[in-house]
Design a protein around this motif. Sequence first.
Motif, PDB file in Angstrom:
ATOM      1  N   VAL A   1       0.961  -1.165   0.007  1.00  0.00           N
ATOM      2  CA  VAL A   1      -0.032   0.116  -0.082  1.00  0.00           C
ATOM      3  C   VAL A   1       0.953   1.204  -0.092  1.00  0.00           C
ATOM      4  N   LEU A   2       1.875   1.106   0.860  1.00  0.00           N
ATOM      5  CA  LEU A   2       2.843   2.399   1.028  1.00  0.00           C
ATOM      6  C   LEU A   2       3.623   2.657  -0.535  1.00  0.00           C
ATOM      7  N   ASP A   3       3.954   1.612  -1.119  1.00  0.00           N
ATOM      8  CA  ASP A   3       4.532   1.569  -2.291  1.00  0.00           C
ATOM      9  C   ASP A   3       3.629   2.052  -3.394  1.00  0.00           C
ATOM     10  N   THR A   4       2.554   1.793  -3.410  1.00  0.00           N
ATOM     11  CA  THR A   4       1.488   2.203  -4.362  1.00  0.00           C
ATOM     12  C   THR A   4       1.061   3.633  -4.097  1.00  0.00           C
ATOM     13  N   SER A   5       0.958   4.061  -2.669  1.00  0.00           N
ATOM     14  CA  SER A   5       0.774   5.508  -2.458  1.00  0.00           C
ATOM     15  C   SER A   5       1.974   6.415  -3.205  1.00  0.00           C
ATOM     16  N   ASP A   6       3.269   5.943  -3.100  1.00  0.00           N
ATOM     17  CA  ASP A   6       4.396   6.496  -3.305  1.00  0.00           C
ATOM     18  C   ASP A   6       4.110   6.807  -4.984  1.00  0.00           C
ATOM     19  N   SER A   7       4.015   5.647  -5.668  1.00  0.00           N
ATOM     20  CA  SER A   7       3.769   5.640  -6.945  1.00  0.00           C
ATOM     21  C   SER A   7       2.939   6.530  -7.437  1.00  0.00           C
ATOM     22  N   VAL A   8       1.622   6.609  -6.855  1.00  0.00           N
ATOM     23  CA  VAL A   8       0.533   7.650  -7.187  1.00  0.00           C
ATOM     24  C   VAL A   8       0.921   9.014  -6.907  1.00  0.00           C
ATOM     25  N   LYS A   9       1.405   9.425  -5.896  1.00  0.00           N
ATOM     26  CA  LYS A   9       2.053  10.376  -5.644  1.00  0.00           C
ATOM     27  C   LYS A   9       2.996  11.098  -6.879  1.00  0.00           C
ATOM     28  N   ARG A  10       3.929  10.131  -7.340  1.00  0.00           N
ATOM     29  CA  ARG A  10       5.068  10.468  -8.362  1.00  0.00           C
ATOM     30  C   ARG A  10       4.075  10.611  -9.502  1.00  0.00           C
ATOM     31  N   LEU A  11       3.327   9.836  -9.897  1.00  0.00           N
ATOM     32  CA  LEU A  11       2.320  10.103 -11.194  1.00  0.00           C
ATOM     33  C   LEU A  11       1.503  11.418 -10.991  1.00  0.00           C
ATOM     34  N   GLU A  12       1.088  11.819  -9.776  1.00  0.00           N
ATOM     35  CA  GLU A  12       0.359  13.082  -9.553  1.00  0.00           C
ATOM     36  C   GLU A  12       1.249  14.091 -10.127  1.00  0.00           C
ATOM     37  N   GLU A  13       2.616  14.210  -9.640  1.00  0.00           N
ATOM     38  CA  GLU A  13       3.611  15.128  -9.819  1.00  0.00           C
ATOM     39  C   GLU A  13       3.863  15.280 -11.288  1.00  0.00           C
ATOM     40  N   ILE A  14       3.855  14.207 -11.925  1.00  0.00           N
ATOM     41  CA  ILE A  14       4.246  13.942 -13.364  1.00  0.00           C
ATOM     42  C   ILE A  14       2.918  14.791 -14.092  1.00  0.00           C
ATOM     43  N   GLN A  15       1.800  14.302 -13.650  1.00  0.00           N
ATOM     44  CA  GLN A  15       0.650  14.824 -14.290  1.00  0.00           C
ATOM     45  C   GLN A  15       0.532  16.279 -14.336  1.00  0.00           C
ATOM     46  N   ASP A  16       0.938  16.748 -12.989  1.00  0.00           N
ATOM     47  CA  ASP A  16       0.803  18.242 -12.720  1.00  0.00           C
ATOM     48  C   ASP A  16       1.585  18.837 -13.573  1.00  0.00           C
ATOM     49  N   ASN A  17       2.854  18.719 -13.547  1.00  0.00           N
ATOM     50  CA  ASN A  17       4.055  19.110 -14.448  1.00  0.00           C
ATOM     51  C   ASN A  17       3.453  18.947 -15.924  1.00  0.00           C
ATOM     52  N   GLN A  18       2.912  18.025 -16.422  1.00  0.00           N
ATOM     53  CA  GLN A  18       2.593  18.030 -17.728  1.00  0.00           C
ATOM     54  C   GLN A  18       1.585  18.863 -17.968  1.00  0.00           C
ATOM     55  N   GLN A  19       0.677  19.104 -17.069  1.00  0.00           N
ATOM     56  CA  GLN A  19      -0.494  19.946 -17.195  1.00  0.00           C
ATOM     57  C   GLN A  19       0.028  21.516 -17.357  1.00  0.00           C
ATOM     58  N   ARG A  20       1.120  21.900 -16.589  1.00  0.00           N
ATOM     59  CA  ARG A  20       1.698  23.030 -16.558  1.00  0.00           C
ATOM     60  C   ARG A  20       2.381  23.219 -17.869  1.00  0.00           C
ATOM     61  N   ILE A  21       3.008  22.234 -18.471  1.00  0.00           N
ATOM     62  CA  ILE A  21       3.594  22.517 -19.900  1.00  0.00           C
ATOM     63  C   ILE A  21       2.476  22.456 -20.954  1.00  0.00           C
ATOM     64  N   ILE A  22       1.424  21.739 -20.776  1.00  0.00           N
ATOM     65  CA  ILE A  22       0.373  21.935 -22.057  1.00  0.00           C
ATOM     66  C   ILE A  22      -0.071  23.433 -21.905  1.00  0.00           C
ATOM     67  N   GLU A  23      -0.248  23.873 -20.602  1.00  0.00           N
ATOM     68  CA  GLU A  23      -0.679  25.357 -20.570  1.00  0.00           C
ATOM     69  C   GLU A  23       0.261  26.215 -21.040  1.00  0.00           C
ATOM     70  N   LEU A  24       1.400  26.150 -20.920  1.00  0.00           N
ATOM     71  CA  LEU A  24       2.525  26.921 -21.735  1.00  0.00           C
ATOM     72  C   LEU A  24       2.606  27.019 -22.895  1.00  0.00           C
ATOM     73  N   LEU A  25       2.410  25.693 -23.440  1.00  0.00           N
ATOM     74  CA  LEU A  25       2.468  25.318 -24.907  1.00  0.00           C
ATOM     75  C   LEU A  25       1.182  25.924 -25.609  1.00  0.00           C
ATOM     76  N   SER A  26       0.224  25.971 -24.802  1.00  0.00           N
ATOM     77  CA  SER A  26      -1.217  26.419 -25.311  1.00  0.00           C
ATOM     78  C   SER A  26      -1.223  27.969 -25.582  1.00  0.00           C
ATOM     79  N   ALA A  27      -0.541  28.865 -24.407  1.00  0.00           N
ATOM     80  CA  ALA A  27      -0.429  30.092 -24.465  1.00  0.00           C
ATOM     81  C   ALA A  27       0.601  30.471 -25.538  1.00  0.00           C
ATOM     82  N   ARG A  28       1.790  29.852 -25.548  1.00  0.00           N
ATOM     83  CA  ARG A  28       2.868  30.076 -26.660  1.00  0.00           C
ATOM     84  C   ARG A  28       2.100  29.836 -27.942  1.00  0.00           C
ATOM     85  N   SER A  29       0.998  29.009 -28.301  1.00  0.00           N
ATOM     86  CA  SER A  29       0.715  28.645 -29.550  1.00  0.00           C
ATOM     87  C   SER A  29      -0.371  29.893 -29.642  1.00  0.00           C
ATOM     88  N   ILE A  30      -1.190  30.288 -28.763  1.00  0.00           N
ATOM     89  CA  ILE A  30      -1.913  31.453 -29.079  1.00  0.00           C
ATOM     90  C   ILE A  30      -1.291  32.770 -29.505  1.00  0.00           C
TER      91      ILE A  30
END
Length: 82
Positions: free
Chosen positions: A43-72
């Motif tokens: 359970v702890l390992d899974t929780s750590d993995s989920v936290k890492r995935l959330e961090e990656i997803q947040d980072n990707q969301q910020r990149i998508i927003e930046l690229l969207s702004a640049r595109s506009i």
Amino acid sequence: MSNQLLEQILDKLDQLNQRLDRVENNMATKEDVADLPLIKRAVLDTSDSVKRLEEIQDNQQRIIELLSARSIQQEAELKRIK
């Protein structure tokens, strides 16, 4: 003792046996208890993995927003150039 009383006693004993069977079936076995540390670790390992995935997803969301702004911005500049 009358047969009726004996039957009532046997019926009560049967009910108690059924309840005891249900209790025994719901109890954790020694193997279940022995597996708890492994389950906790998983359970702890899974929780750590989920936290890492959330961090990656947040980072990707910020990149998508930046690229969207640049595109506009680039699209606006291209329209201005035309």
